[in-house]
Scaffold this motif. Structure first.
Motif, PDB file in Angstrom:
ATOM      1  N   LEU A 118       8.963  -3.836   5.400  1.00 27.28           N
ATOM      2  CA  LEU A 118       9.302  -2.481   5.858  1.00 27.28           C
ATOM      3  C   LEU A 118      10.541  -1.919   5.152  1.00 27.28           C
ATOM      4  N   VAL A 165      10.554   1.706   3.532  1.00 23.31           N
ATOM      5  CA  VAL A 165      10.832   2.887   4.355  1.00 23.31           C
ATOM      6  C   VAL A 165      12.308   3.242   4.248  1.00 23.31           C
ATOM      7  N   CYS A 179       4.978   6.336  10.338  1.00 24.31           N
ATOM      8  CA  CYS A 179       4.294   5.058  10.104  1.00 24.31           C
ATOM      9  C   CYS A 179       3.371   4.723  11.270  1.00 24.31           C
ATOM     10  N   VAL A 237       9.521  -0.401  12.569  1.00 23.67           N
ATOM     11  CA  VAL A 237      10.161   0.373  11.495  1.00 23.67           C
ATOM     12  C   VAL A 237      11.554   0.799  11.918  1.00 23.67           C
TER      13      VAL A 237
END
Length: 151
Positions: free
Chosen positions: A90, A93, A124, A77
């Motif tokens: 991802l 995010v 996460c 992440v």
């Protein structure tokens, strides 16, 4: 402690995290893929806890696999938040951090921008640890079943 079971669960979690970070996806597939990535912690935890023994042993295995896989997800992440990385599973995010900053006090997002990314990565990773723990506890174990006989 069954190290092989923990390693299998953590490896699955890490593989899901790194594929999610490195693979670009079309815009319409990013949110469902993100949900799938977060559910990946369930897969790793289930595999780590399946058949290990009593429920508390399974929970311990799932937690350990989730922590290792969660660390890999946190790194993935964090890396996905860097400029020039693929917009993949991802990406949500990054989107949530960019649009969620409006709820912060004025100037807080600019002042704590790096910490917000680290916090999102840790959140996460924690999701993987929690999911792995729950899935391992719910996985079928090796408890002996009690048979009641009628005499």
């Amino acid at each position: 402690m069954n190290r092989r079971a923990v390693l299998v669960g953590a490896t699955i979690d890490a593989a899901i995290a790194f594929v999610a970070a490195a693979t670009a996806l079309p815009e319409g597939a990013r949110w469902p893929a993100f949900a799938g990535v977060l559910a990946g912690g369930l897969v790793g935890g289930y595999l780590a806890g399946r058949g290990v023994g009593a429920w508390h042993e399974r929970v311990r295995h799932g937690l350990l696999a989730g922590l290792l896989g969660g660390a890999a997800l946190a790194v993935a992440v964090w890396w996905s938040l860097q400029p020039g990385t693929p917009e993949g599973a991802l990406w949500p995010v990054n989107y949530l951090l960019a649009t969620g900053a409006r709820w912060l006090p004025p100037g807080a997002a600019a002042r704590y921008d790096a910490l917000l990314g680290v916090g999102a990565a840790l959140a996460c990773g924690t999701a993987y640890a929690v999911a792995g723990t729950l899935a391992a506890g719910a996985a079928p174990g090796g408890e002996a079943e009690i048979e009641l006989s009628r005499d």
